[in-house]
Design a protein around this motif. Sequence first.
Motif, PDB file in Angstrom:
ATOM      1  N   UNK A  54       0.840  -1.203   0.000  1.00  0.00           N
ATOM      2  CA  UNK A  54       0.000   0.000   0.000  1.00  0.00           C
ATOM      3  C   UNK A  54       0.872   1.249   0.000  1.00  0.00           C
ATOM      4  N   UNK A  55       2.006   1.164   0.699  1.00  0.00           N
ATOM      5  CA  UNK A  55       2.904   2.315   0.765  1.00  0.00           C
ATOM      6  C   UNK A  55       3.434   2.666  -0.619  1.00  0.00           C
ATOM      7  N   UNK A  56       3.759   1.621  -1.398  1.00  0.00           N
ATOM      8  CA  UNK A  56       4.300   1.846  -2.733  1.00  0.00           C
ATOM      9  C   UNK A  56       3.301   2.587  -3.606  1.00  0.00           C
ATOM     10  N   UNK A  57       2.058   2.110  -3.566  1.00  0.00           N
ATOM     11  CA  UNK A  57       1.098   2.752  -4.467  1.00  0.00           C
ATOM     12  C   UNK A  57       0.712   4.131  -3.961  1.00  0.00           C
ATOM     13  N   UNK A  58       0.680   4.292  -2.627  1.00  0.00           N
ATOM     14  CA  UNK A  58       0.367   5.622  -2.091  1.00  0.00           C
ATOM     15  C   UNK A  58       1.457   6.610  -2.484  1.00  0.00           C
TER      16      UNK A  58
END
Lengths: 314, 429
Positions: A54-58
């Motif tokens: 999720x961090x990557x896409x955020x």
Amino acid sequence: MRKPSRRDFLKIMGATGAALLAGRAGAEASEEHHVNNETIGMLYDATKCVGCKACMSACKRVNSDYGSLSYEQAKFDSDGLWDAPEDLSGSTRTLIKLFKESDKQWSYVKYSCMHCQKPSCVSVCPVSAMTRDKMTGTVDYNKDACIGCRYCQVACAFNIPKFQWEKAIPQIVKCDLCKNTNLLKKGITACAEVCPVGAIMFGKRKDLLEEANKRLSENPGKYLNHIYGEKEVGGTNHLYLSAMQFNKLGLPVLANEAPAEFSEKIQHTIYKGFIAPVALYGTLCFVALKNMKGHGTDDKHSEKEEKGESDHGA
Amino acid sequence: MGHDEYQKHDAKILTPTFIVLLTLTLIGFALIAVRFIKGIGAVTNMSDGYPWGIWITYDVATGTAIACGGYAMAILIYIRNHMHYHPMIRSAILTSMFGYGLAGFSVMVDVGRPWNSYNFFIPSKWQANSAMFEVALCVMAYTTVLLLEFLPAVLTTLEKTEWKTLQLLLDMLYSRMGMKRPERIGERLDKVKEVAAWLKPRLDKVLIFVIVLGITLPTMHQSSLGSLLLIASTKLHPLWHTGFLPLLFLINCMFIGYSIAILESVISCYAFKRPFETKELSGMARIIPWLTVIWLAVVIGDLAWRGQLGAALSFDFYSRFFLLEFCLVAGGSLLLFSGRKRESIRWLFASAVLIVLGGALYRFNVYLIGFNPGKGWHYFPSLAELMITVGIVAFEILGYQVLVKILPVLPKLHTRQQIDAGHAAEGKA
Ligand code: SF4
Ligand code: SF4
Ligand code: SF4
């Protein structure tokens, strides 16, 4: 012809080398580097991370315009359905990787800029495109200053800065703690904000260290007894806790001295106050002028010199 | 010592070599165009692990050392007071000028955002901690200095020229266009001649200060080329990563400089069918072993001090390259210790080749071969990348060949023959 003697040799070595060596003694004078724990950073706990990315896409969603990030297509994905970076790259500031030793031994790890207390990238950038904010400790990149020399890439021990090799107008890409995006708007970095399991903690370095130490003492045996980034390269603001050896996670084993301290010490020694180069120039001028004079009087060209045409040729 | 100690080399410009070099140059420049249109990744194998490839390693780090002939000669002549080498300096400066100019050009091809380079001139952007900042400013300044040092050759020619070729060209152009050639052009050309005549003696007066600057600047940036890699303490192999990098690079460029001056002289005498300058060369060759001995001593002493001698002799990948570099430099120097070998053009040539190769390999070792950014990264230059470097080198040789034919650069034969009467014949043998 005058034989070049050893004395001659020493003369020239003296002139060129002494200036360099003489200053070396004064190396201690260079400013000491202090760790500032009031600056902000993140603590990533590999044992909590569930690898949801999720961090990557955020990160990409929030920073794509400002940071010139784009989606990376995997080879099998001809329709471009997924963002599938293989590593940090000119399109990707942060990345989750899985390291699997056996079915029982595995760990996720998150890569992004370590925001070093004494960053190599800042130390080497010739045009101050990499800067470290004194207040926040954030290491930021300014594409309007950058000449694209990639010295920051050579210098960074973590291989963090990435270059956009495929673009005609490329830039360096690296995490800036959402300085101009999420942090500005919401007071927290995008990756820390979206993490569903609290694996990324955002805060002041002193609070992060306190929390890390608390987790270490409250969970004996769960973690390696080491906070990666506490001491490495003079301290970083991005800290790691993990159960698996850090070097197995791709985080190199590093000394506590910042590489930038070492190189700056030598560079400062040589160029302190610009005295050595000026002294060198002065000495050389003196020697050269003396040589020219001596040459003019006992030489068949002296006639020309007398006419007032100082004659050095080139 | 006047400007009359040099002469043009009278020969045709359009030779077969010229055509070959021109072709290589054109290929190189075409690929450079591709690089600017499609990005650096399109023509090179550089990566985020190996952000500096052959362009920085060869064109900049090694090329400028090879271009140190002018620096080495200037030290010899003006500082160590051996004025009889003076006739040789102009060609050394010409090659240095090309070497440095093209290194600067390569940097502009290599950097990703060259349009931001103006930041080097904005004080608020200055970053004195960066060795690259120092290298960049010094190289720019030194290229200017070299241009100034070479200017007298241009001025002398301008002063004397009849503009024959230009006149012909203009006549042709105007007759093609069916017009009469205006008088003004002739006047303008005369004006240029006047300015040249006015400028020359004035330039001569201050030239020595420029020349000394031309000794100071390379001393600074050649050592800084070593400092560049100081920061890479985790990536550069311990055989090469040492606090002595700046000193080693400085001495390295000096012995490369003298060796290259020898090679240049031998090659150009051979190519242009002039007598060899054996006496000057063997005198110059005498200095080289002293420099290399100091260099080798620093290398060994430093390895011993850091406890890396074992690694140096371990015969692994890195050790082999280290030993090769070491043996090339040591072997070449050993030859030069013998007075008899120094008198022979063949041996001089051979030892200079060994030393240049060894010295250049040292720079390759530091910038590429000993550089390991971590697991999974590999680098070997792509064909296009190599061809750009080849094109730039070809352009360098091309420029040298043309300029010695249109400007007085090479030592005047009678001047030199006076100095070493009889040696020419011997050297040829
Ligand atoms: S991790 Fe690398 S890019 Fe980030 S601050 Fe440190 S040196 Fe700079
Ligand atoms: S690539 Fe840009 S940011 Fe990196 S060192 Fe060079 S100028 Fe600075
Ligand atoms: S702090 Fe911001 S820029 Fe850095 S990795 Fe997290 S989301 Fe990306």
